[in-house]
Scaffold this active site. Structure first.
Site, PDB file in Angstrom:
ATOM      1  N   LYS A 131       1.510  -1.039  -0.443  1.00 13.41           N
ATOM      2  CA  LYS A 131       0.192   0.325  -0.213  1.00 13.41           C
ATOM      3  C   LYS A 131       0.528   1.390   0.161  1.00 13.41           C
ATOM      4  O   LYS A 131       1.842   1.262   0.552  1.00 13.41           O
ATOM      5  CB  LYS A 131      -0.708   0.258   0.973  1.00 13.41           C
ATOM      6  CG  LYS A 131      -2.018   0.806   1.594  1.00 13.41           C
ATOM      7  CD  LYS A 131      -3.167   0.655   2.621  1.00 13.41           C
ATOM      8  CE  LYS A 131      -3.947   1.749   2.665  1.00 13.41           C
ATOM      9  NZ  LYS A 131      -5.218   1.451   3.521  1.00 13.41           N
ATOM     10  N   SER A 180      -9.654  -0.673   7.490  1.00 15.43           N
ATOM     11  CA  SER A 180      -9.288  -0.812   6.044  1.00 15.43           C
ATOM     12  C   SER A 180      -8.612  -1.611   4.892  1.00 15.43           C
ATOM     13  O   SER A 180      -8.270  -1.573   4.077  1.00 15.43           O
ATOM     14  CB  SER A 180      -8.041   0.625   5.805  1.00 15.43           C
ATOM     15  OG  SER A 180      -9.229   1.683   5.493  1.00 15.43           O
ATOM     16  N   SER A 183      -9.757   1.321   3.168  1.00 14.22           N
ATOM     17  CA  SER A 183      -9.037   2.177   2.001  1.00 14.22           C
ATOM     18  C   SER A 183      -7.611   1.437   1.177  1.00 14.22           C
ATOM     19  O   SER A 183      -7.094   2.306   0.128  1.00 14.22           O
ATOM     20  CB  SER A 183      -8.070   3.370   2.985  1.00 14.22           C
ATOM     21  OG  SER A 183      -7.498   2.758   3.473  1.00 14.22           O
TER      22      SER A 183
END
Ligand code: GLN
Length: 480
Positions: free
Chosen positions: A79, A178, A154
């Protein structure tokens, strides 16, 4: 294995060790799929050359008979709020669009030292704020299972990468869900460890008393293996725990010894009936194998969402104060007055949701409202934590939905932040309590959309959580 698509790391490792395939061929297959599926927008950066070069080095290492690492040849995506030396670290924000990290996160060092291959950086909601990935400054990510749906957020890029076979495993971060919510939307496993289990050195801070790095993978065993490598004390992060790291990947449980708590507050009209029915089927199967089910109460659950959105925004407003245009990141052009420079750089550099959170967080911390909101929320947080710690005196794991709704369509919730925040109703309490939780896929609904269920464990009980997850996974393979 077909087209170098693997359903678990064990399959990949066996093939690599038997030398029927090379790391280079595996990495190049993943890179080709990333290119073919570029429209999913899962990646913000792909490390084509360095990943292939690393793969060759690993092939030579194996050929020379040197000892190989626990994650040998595992293709991983990261990420883009986790730092890698010499690579961009954008957090999917305009304010960090051209920022390059000068060091690597501890988790990256640990993955590399066990011979994992990093394929690239994945898309996310700006600064990890969101539940649909629509808040990325670089465009939303599409759900690989149904491209008209969001991948969740997210860590939507990471979830789409694993769900779409553009990486075998991906790292995410989980402040309020997330890792788990996008995992459930993209049909993969998503593990958020106990607060403090993994070092956050090199993870861009959002809500520092909540943030944990987590893993998205195809199986609980793969997630556990990566956890094992990343977990443990780190002198660079004072919140990292010195508790011994266990053999998480090998954890297993006798269903007859398993006591499962089912919180009544989580199974109400707010839950999609089809998700509820799918969860009940799994519960029945676990019961048939001898697990004990116990209804329990987590009485402060209704306050969790409000508490989270007060405390997480307060912490975010403080953490994001560093992006001021002066030290690094985006700076507004042709301004000489420093105050104007701060205001314009932040106004132009941050997106709408991030600004909303900074304003909310600043408000709840302001002198006149601190006691009414921030201090009160801290007290409620303690009550919520106690609900969980009390529950774990009676049960080994708590079972709940991951998301109240299946993956939704683009634009469906963007007009109303409150509706979007409701997507986190089952995931934020565990970050408030600091306890570990995992989302495990349980199948597709009638529309063919992925559904996950969540298992929650006591502090540092990751082995129990993984053992229980394996039992849930097995309910899909056998009918009892
Ligand atoms: N969706 C939640 C939020 O928007 C969770 C975010 C996260 O875990 N990073 O705050």
């Amino acid at each position: 294995m077909s087209n170098f698509v693997f359903s678990s790391y064990r399959d990949l490792r066996d093939a690599l060790l038997s030398k029927s395939i090379s790391v280079e061929s595996v990495v190049s297959a993943y890179l080709s799929r990333i290119e073919a599926k570029a429209h999913l927008n899962a990646y913000l950066a792909v490390f084509k050359e360095s990943a292939l070069a690393h793969a060759k080095v690993l092939d030579e290492k194996l050929a020379s008979g040197k000892p190989i690492g626990k994650l040998f040849g595992m293709p991983i995506a990261v990420k883009d709020n986790i730092a890698m030396k010499g690579e961009k670290l954008t957090c999917a924000s305009k304010i960090l669009e051209n920022f390059t990290s000068i060091y690597s996160a501890t988790v990256i060092e640990r993955l590399l030292s066990e011979d994992a291959v990093i394929l690239g950086k994945t898309n996310l909601d700006e600064f990890a704020m969101g539940s649909s990935n629509e808040n990325s400054a670089f465009g939303a990510v599409k759900n690989p299972i149904n491209e008209s749906c969001v991948p969740g957020g997210s860590s939507g890029g990471s979830a789409a990468a694993v769900g779409g076979d553009l990486a075998l495993v991906a790292l995410g971060s989980d402040t309020g869900g997330s890792v788990r919510q996008p995992a459930s939307f993209c049909n993969v496993v998503g593990l958020k460890p106990t607060y403090g289990r993994i070092s956050r050195y090199g993870l861009v801070a959002f809500g520092s008393s909540f943030d944990q790095i987590g893993v998205l993978a195809k199986t609980a065993e793969d997630a556990a293996l990566v956890l094992e490598v990343m977990a443990g004390e780190d002198p660079m992060d004072s919140t990292s725990s010195n508790k011994p790291v266990e053999d998480y990947a090998r954890a297993s449980l006798d269903p007859k010894q398993l006591r499962i708590g089912v919180p009544k507050e989580f199974f109400t009209d707010a839950l999609d009936p089809e998700i509820n029915a799918m969860i009940q089927t799994v519960l029945e199967k676990l019961k048939a194998q001898g697990a004990t089910l116990a209804e329990l109460s987590l009485p402060h659950s209704e306050y969790a969402l409000a508490t989270y959105y007060i405390l997480a925004t307060a912490e975010a407003s403080s953490n994001l104060a560093r992006y001021d245009g002066a030290r690094y990141g985006y700076r507004a052009k042709e301004i000489t007055d420093p105050t104007d420079m701060y205001v314009k750089s932040r106004s132009e550099g941050f997106g709408k949701e991030v600004k909303r959170r900074i304003m909310l967080g600043t408000y709840v911390l302001s002198a006149g409202y601190y006691d009414a909101y921030y201090r009160k929320a801290q007290k409620v947080r303690r009550l919520i934590r106690n609900d969980y710690l009390n529950a774990f005196e009676q049960v080994d794991v708590i079972l709940s939905p991951t998301s109240p709704v299946p993956p939704f369509k683009f634009g469906e919730k963007m007009h109303d932040p409150l509706t979007m925040y409701l997507a986190d109703i089952y995931t934020v309490p565990m970050n408030l309590a600091g306890v570990p939780a995992i989302s495990v896929p349980i199948g597709l609904n009638a529309q063919g959309l992925p559904i996950g269920l969540q298992l929650i464990g006591n502090l540092f009980s990751e082995s129990t959580l993984i053992g229980a997850s394996k039992l849930v996974e097995a309910t899909r393979e056998h009918s009892f």
